[in-house]
Design an enzyme around this catalytic site. Structure first.
Site, PDB file in Angstrom:
ATOM      1  N   ASP A 165     -31.389  13.887  15.353  1.00 19.38           N
ATOM      2  CA  ASP A 165     -31.487  14.652  16.611  1.00 19.38           C
ATOM      3  C   ASP A 165     -32.025  16.056  16.378  1.00 19.38           C
ATOM      4  O   ASP A 165     -32.567  16.683  17.287  1.00 19.38           O
ATOM      5  CB  ASP A 165     -30.142  14.710  17.337  1.00 19.38           C
ATOM      6  CG  ASP A 165     -29.147  15.681  16.707  1.00 19.38           C
ATOM      7  OD1 ASP A 165     -29.184  15.879  15.476  1.00 19.38           O
ATOM      8  OD2 ASP A 165     -28.309  16.232  17.455  1.00 19.38           O
ATOM      9  N   ASN A 166     -31.867  16.577  15.189  1.00 19.42           N
ATOM     10  CA  ASN A 166     -32.431  17.876  14.782  1.00 19.42           C
ATOM     11  C   ASN A 166     -32.100  18.073  13.310  1.00 19.42           C
ATOM     12  O   ASN A 166     -31.427  17.238  12.698  1.00 19.42           O
ATOM     13  CB  ASN A 166     -31.884  19.041  15.626  1.00 19.42           C
ATOM     14  CG  ASN A 166     -30.385  19.063  15.773  1.00 19.42           C
ATOM     15  OD1 ASN A 166     -29.848  18.847  16.861  1.00 19.42           O
ATOM     16  ND2 ASN A 166     -29.663  19.320  14.687  1.00 19.42           N
ATOM     17  N   LYS A 186     -31.706  24.015  11.939  1.00 20.60           N
ATOM     18  CA  LYS A 186     -31.247  23.748  13.308  1.00 20.60           C
ATOM     19  C   LYS A 186     -31.363  25.004  14.176  1.00 20.60           C
ATOM     20  O   LYS A 186     -31.138  26.112  13.705  1.00 20.60           O
ATOM     21  CB  LYS A 186     -29.795  23.269  13.264  1.00 20.60           C
ATOM     22  CG  LYS A 186     -29.174  22.964  14.618  1.00 20.60           C
ATOM     23  CD  LYS A 186     -27.759  22.442  14.450  1.00 20.60           C
ATOM     24  CE  LYS A 186     -27.112  22.201  15.799  1.00 20.60           C
ATOM     25  NZ  LYS A 186     -25.775  21.585  15.677  1.00 20.60           N
ATOM     26  N   SER A 212     -20.059  17.128  21.213  1.00 20.85           N
ATOM     27  CA  SER A 212     -19.927  17.185  19.756  1.00 20.85           C
ATOM     28  C   SER A 212     -18.454  17.107  19.353  1.00 20.85           C
ATOM     29  O   SER A 212     -17.573  17.619  20.049  1.00 20.85           O
ATOM     30  CB  SER A 212     -20.544  18.480  19.215  1.00 20.85           C
ATOM     31  OG  SER A 212     -21.932  18.518  19.480  1.00 20.85           O
ATOM     32  N   HIS A 257     -22.870  15.843  11.672  1.00 20.61           N
ATOM     33  CA  HIS A 257     -22.333  17.053  12.295  1.00 20.61           C
ATOM     34  C   HIS A 257     -20.942  17.331  11.722  1.00 20.61           C
ATOM     35  O   HIS A 257     -20.184  16.407  11.416  1.00 20.61           O
ATOM     36  CB  HIS A 257     -22.252  16.828  13.806  1.00 20.61           C
ATOM     37  CG  HIS A 257     -22.161  18.066  14.640  1.00 20.61           C
ATOM     38  ND1 HIS A 257     -21.060  18.893  14.625  1.00 20.61           N
ATOM     39  CD2 HIS A 257     -23.021  18.611  15.534  1.00 20.61           C
ATOM     40  CE1 HIS A 257     -21.261  19.890  15.480  1.00 20.61           C
ATOM     41  NE2 HIS A 257     -22.447  19.746  16.045  1.00 20.61           N
ATOM     42  N   CYS A 298     -28.402  19.927  20.165  1.00 25.38           N
ATOM     43  CA  CYS A 298     -27.858  18.642  20.623  1.00 25.38           C
ATOM     44  C   CYS A 298     -28.306  18.176  22.005  1.00 25.38           C
ATOM     45  O   CYS A 298     -29.016  17.179  22.133  1.00 25.38           O
ATOM     46  CB  CYS A 298     -26.336  18.702  20.574  1.00 25.38           C
ATOM     47  SG  CYS A 298     -25.676  19.149  18.953  1.00 25.38           S
ATOM     48  N   ARG A 354     -31.230  15.174  23.009  1.00 25.09           N
ATOM     49  CA  ARG A 354     -30.803  13.884  23.574  1.00 25.09           C
ATOM     50  C   ARG A 354     -31.395  13.658  24.962  1.00 25.09           C
ATOM     51  O   ARG A 354     -31.768  12.532  25.318  1.00 25.09           O
ATOM     52  CB  ARG A 354     -29.279  13.832  23.599  1.00 25.09           C
ATOM     53  CG  ARG A 354     -28.705  13.741  22.204  1.00 25.09           C
ATOM     54  CD  ARG A 354     -27.282  14.324  22.082  1.00 25.09           C
ATOM     55  NE  ARG A 354     -27.072  14.674  20.693  1.00 25.09           N
ATOM     56  CZ  ARG A 354     -26.650  13.808  19.756  1.00 25.09           C
ATOM     57  NH1 ARG A 354     -26.335  12.585  20.109  1.00 25.09           N
ATOM     58  NH2 ARG A 354     -26.524  14.192  18.512  1.00 25.09           N
ATOM     59  N   LYS A 411     -21.805   9.923  20.577  1.00 26.38           N
ATOM     60  CA  LYS A 411     -21.873  11.224  21.237  1.00 26.38           C
ATOM     61  C   LYS A 411     -22.817  11.177  22.439  1.00 26.38           C
ATOM     62  O   LYS A 411     -23.950  10.713  22.330  1.00 26.38           O
ATOM     63  CB  LYS A 411     -22.345  12.255  20.212  1.00 26.38           C
ATOM     64  CG  LYS A 411     -22.632  13.644  20.760  1.00 26.38           C
ATOM     65  CD  LYS A 411     -23.041  14.545  19.614  1.00 26.38           C
ATOM     66  CE  LYS A 411     -23.553  15.887  20.071  1.00 26.38           C
ATOM     67  NZ  LYS A 411     -23.898  16.765  18.935  1.00 26.38           N
ATOM     68  N   ASP A 413     -26.851  12.900  13.647  1.00 25.76           N
ATOM     69  CA  ASP A 413     -26.638  14.264  14.137  1.00 25.76           C
ATOM     70  C   ASP A 413     -26.770  15.261  12.982  1.00 25.76           C
ATOM     71  O   ASP A 413     -26.124  15.095  11.938  1.00 25.76           O
ATOM     72  CB  ASP A 413     -25.242  14.347  14.749  1.00 25.76           C
ATOM     73  CG  ASP A 413     -25.090  15.484  15.738  1.00 25.76           C
ATOM     74  OD1 ASP A 413     -25.863  16.453  15.649  1.00 25.76           O
ATOM     75  OD2 ASP A 413     -24.197  15.418  16.597  1.00 25.76           O
ATOM     76  N   ASP A 414     -27.588  16.296  13.165  1.00 26.18           N
ATOM     77  CA  ASP A 414     -27.734  17.377  12.173  1.00 26.18           C
ATOM     78  C   ASP A 414     -28.153  16.856  10.801  1.00 26.18           C
ATOM     79  O   ASP A 414     -27.741  17.388   9.762  1.00 26.18           O
ATOM     80  CB  ASP A 414     -26.425  18.167  12.036  1.00 26.18           C
ATOM     81  CG  ASP A 414     -26.125  19.041  13.242  1.00 26.18           C
ATOM     82  OD1 ASP A 414     -26.909  19.003  14.210  1.00 26.18           O
ATOM     83  OD2 ASP A 414     -25.093  19.748  13.225  1.00 26.18           O
ATOM     84  N   HIS A 455     -23.021  14.111  25.314  1.00 23.93           N
ATOM     85  CA  HIS A 455     -23.416  15.525  25.425  1.00 23.93           C
ATOM     86  C   HIS A 455     -24.510  15.782  26.466  1.00 23.93           C
ATOM     87  O   HIS A 455     -25.327  16.693  26.318  1.00 23.93           O
ATOM     88  CB  HIS A 455     -23.845  16.082  24.071  1.00 23.93           C
ATOM     89  CG  HIS A 455     -23.437  17.525  23.889  1.00 23.93           C
ATOM     90  ND1 HIS A 455     -23.512  18.199  22.710  1.00 23.93           N
ATOM     91  CD2 HIS A 455     -22.939  18.423  24.783  1.00 23.93           C
ATOM     92  CE1 HIS A 455     -23.079  19.434  22.860  1.00 23.93           C
ATOM     93  NE2 HIS A 455     -22.723  19.603  24.121  1.00 23.93           N
TER      94      HIS A 455
END
Length: 530
Positions: free
Chosen positions: A289-290, A320, A151, A240, A73, A77, A126, A33-34, A128
């Site tokens: 994811d980004n 992001k 998140s 994240h 997010c 996904r 996660k 994540d991130d 989401h």
């Protein structure tokens, strides 16, 4: 010679045959994540905290032009699990803790396809993509779920970790003064789910990585004992915010570096477990994811060379939420001993959208009918037979300037066209002016990876490439308009907030003596989500 062509075809069939005729492979998809492209040491020499991931790169194939399907997010996904962009699957922005909807129920997930093909399916981490009603993971093709429904900054905890701005811990008494802070959730504790039951609220963030590793190992063990192939989707909390490194950081590493090291160790543990239960029959795909969340400053990841210099000069983020390379170009590795070449670096233009059709093909299953896919079966690229990916790749707006979900940038070979820029917050608080570009800004990434200087609109190069970009953009929009497009329900109701006990402040789960239950007690006495 026709005989040479025939002979080559037979060789290729022989190489491919073991992949489709032997028993179905296991799949592990690890989504960080991130995470920044430069957070992988194999990508960026300045990064020293990822020895396990670097070893994965040495034993597998590293993809240096790999992109998330969106730069935030929920849309990212949803696209991974459907192989379709948000303008098709309906998920164009993030779901809230009060959301009634989620990934539209008429969209078919990768887990549903693989379960129908005989796989054990599990998701850890996660989600989401909706937590209310039938939007929960166990209603979307997963046999098992252990994790947080959104998140992990979307609820208070007793040990809040590191965030910018810092957030207070959960309130413990109804009469206690509650501290309201911008961007902090102070009223409801962060829940941890096992299937449809809350097993801890608030989550103990400091032990979350360990618990994820343990649950992943148990899932792999159970699936291996059953004799069925498995699909494990491990959606990490790292990187994240809030960050919760296990120990005080060593000098020079900082909070982010220590947390990155913890994530790396977790991935190394999963690889070790997977290898012990069938090395050579398990494909492990790691990706982000980004890109990094720039407004978190020193708690955000490393972009590497993808700094979006043109945007930075005007203020605002180029990471992001944006369509700059730093927002969606992410680290990616595939490890499959004996099948995916070791020590290889691929420049193929790939996307997280490709995970769905590729794994479906490797499992010997069929894509769902009556819809169009943005992802490709990139098996030939994985196996080293080709280094050709997408001819055109679309980048949607994920919370910056423009309408969420709309296609605001397009990649065609080495060229990147922007139709909208600005609107995402940087560390210094600036967002940059929202600008619409018609004709588009065009960068040549082969010469300008930092996206610093767009081509002069009067130049021969610009005039030569603009017609092809315009055709690709028009054709993409026409294709989307002709597709079976879903619409997500983004309505909200406070009753949708996961709460294991509405009588307790912050929805705390409490034992007989008023203390928060430990993880083992909670597993024996799960409380249903209201």
């Amino acid at each position: 010679s026709p005989w040479v062509v025939l002979g080559l075809a037979l060789v290729l069939v022989g190489l491919w045959a073991p992949c489709v005729l032997s028993r179905q492979p296991n799949f592990i998809v690890i989504l960080a994540d991130d995470v920044g492209w430069g957070d992988l040491g194999a990508n960026w020499a300045e990064t020293k905290e990822t020895p396990h991931l670097d070893q994965l790169a040495a034993e597998g194939t590293r993809f240096v032009d790999f992109h998330s399907a969106a730069s935030t997010c929920s849309p990212s996904r949803a696209s991974l699990l459907t192989g379709r962009l948000g303008v098709r699957n309906g998920v164009t922005h993030n779901f809230a803790i009060t959301s009634l909807g989620g990934l539209p129920l008429n969209e078919t997930t990768l887990a549903e396809v693989l379960r129908e093909a005989g796989y054990s399916t599990g998701v850890i981490g996660k989600w989401h993509l909706g937590h209310h009603g039938h939007h929960q993971p166990t209603s979307r093709g997963f046999d098992y779920y252990f994790g947080i429904p959104y998140s992990h900054d979307m609820g208070c905890t007793d040990t809040p970790g590191y965030n910018l701005p810092p957030c207070p811990p959960c309130p413990r008494h109804g009469t206690a003064a509650r501290e309201a802070r911008k961007d902090c959730y102070t009223e409801v504790a962060l829940p941890l789910f096992e299937n449809v039951s809350i097993v801890q609220q608030p989550v103990e963030l400091g032990s979350l990585a360990k618990r994820y590793a343990e649950e992943a190992a148990r899932f792999i063990q159970r699936a291996s004992d059953s004799g069925r192939p498995y699909f494990l989707y491990l959606a990490l909390a790292h990187m994240h915010v809030p960050l919760t490194p296990p120990l005080p950081p060593a000098p020079g590493r900082g909070i982010y570096g220590a947390s990155l090291g913890e994530m790396d160790a977790l991935v190394g543990r999963i690889k070790e477990v997977a290898d012990s239960h069938g090395k050579g029959n398990t494909l492990l795909w790691f990706a982000g994811d980004n890109g990094p969340w720039a407004q978190k400053c020193e708690l955000a990841g490393r972009l590497g060379p993808f700094v979006g210099a043109w945007q930075r000069q005007r203020g605002g983020s180029s990471a992001k939420q944006t369509t700059w390379e730093g927002g969606h170009r992410v680290p990616a590795l595939v490890y499959w001993p004996g099948r995916v070449p070791a020590g290889r670096m691929s420049h193929a233009l790939l996307s997280a959208l490709d995970i769905f059709p590729t794994l479906v093909a490797l499992a010997g299953a069929a894509l769902p009918p009556n819809r169009r896919f943005d992802g490709l079966d990139v098996s030939p690229v994985l196996f080293g037979w080709s280094d050709v990916g997408h001819k055109v790749l679309l980048h949607p707006n994920s919370g910056a300037a423009g309408k969420v979900g709309e296609i605001e940038a397009l990649r065609l070979a080495q060229y990147k066209a922007f139709y909208t820029t600005g609107g995402a917050m940087a560390c210094d608080g600036s967002t940059g002016p929202a600008e619409r570009h018609q004709p588009p800004l065009i960068f040549n990434l082969d010469r300008d990876i930092q996206e610093q200087q767009p081509l002069d609109a009067a130049s021969r190069e610009y005039q030569a490439v603009l017609p092809a970009i315009s055709r690709a953009y028009t054709q993409a929009l026409q294709d989307i308009a002709a597709d079976n497009v879903s619409v997500a329900d983004y309505s909200q109701d406070p009753a949708a907030i996961p709460c294991c006990n509405v009588q307790h402040v912050g929805c705390r789960c409490r034992g007989a003596h008023g203390a928060t239950l430990g993880p083992h007690e909670e597993k024996r006495t799960p409380r249903l989500c209201l």
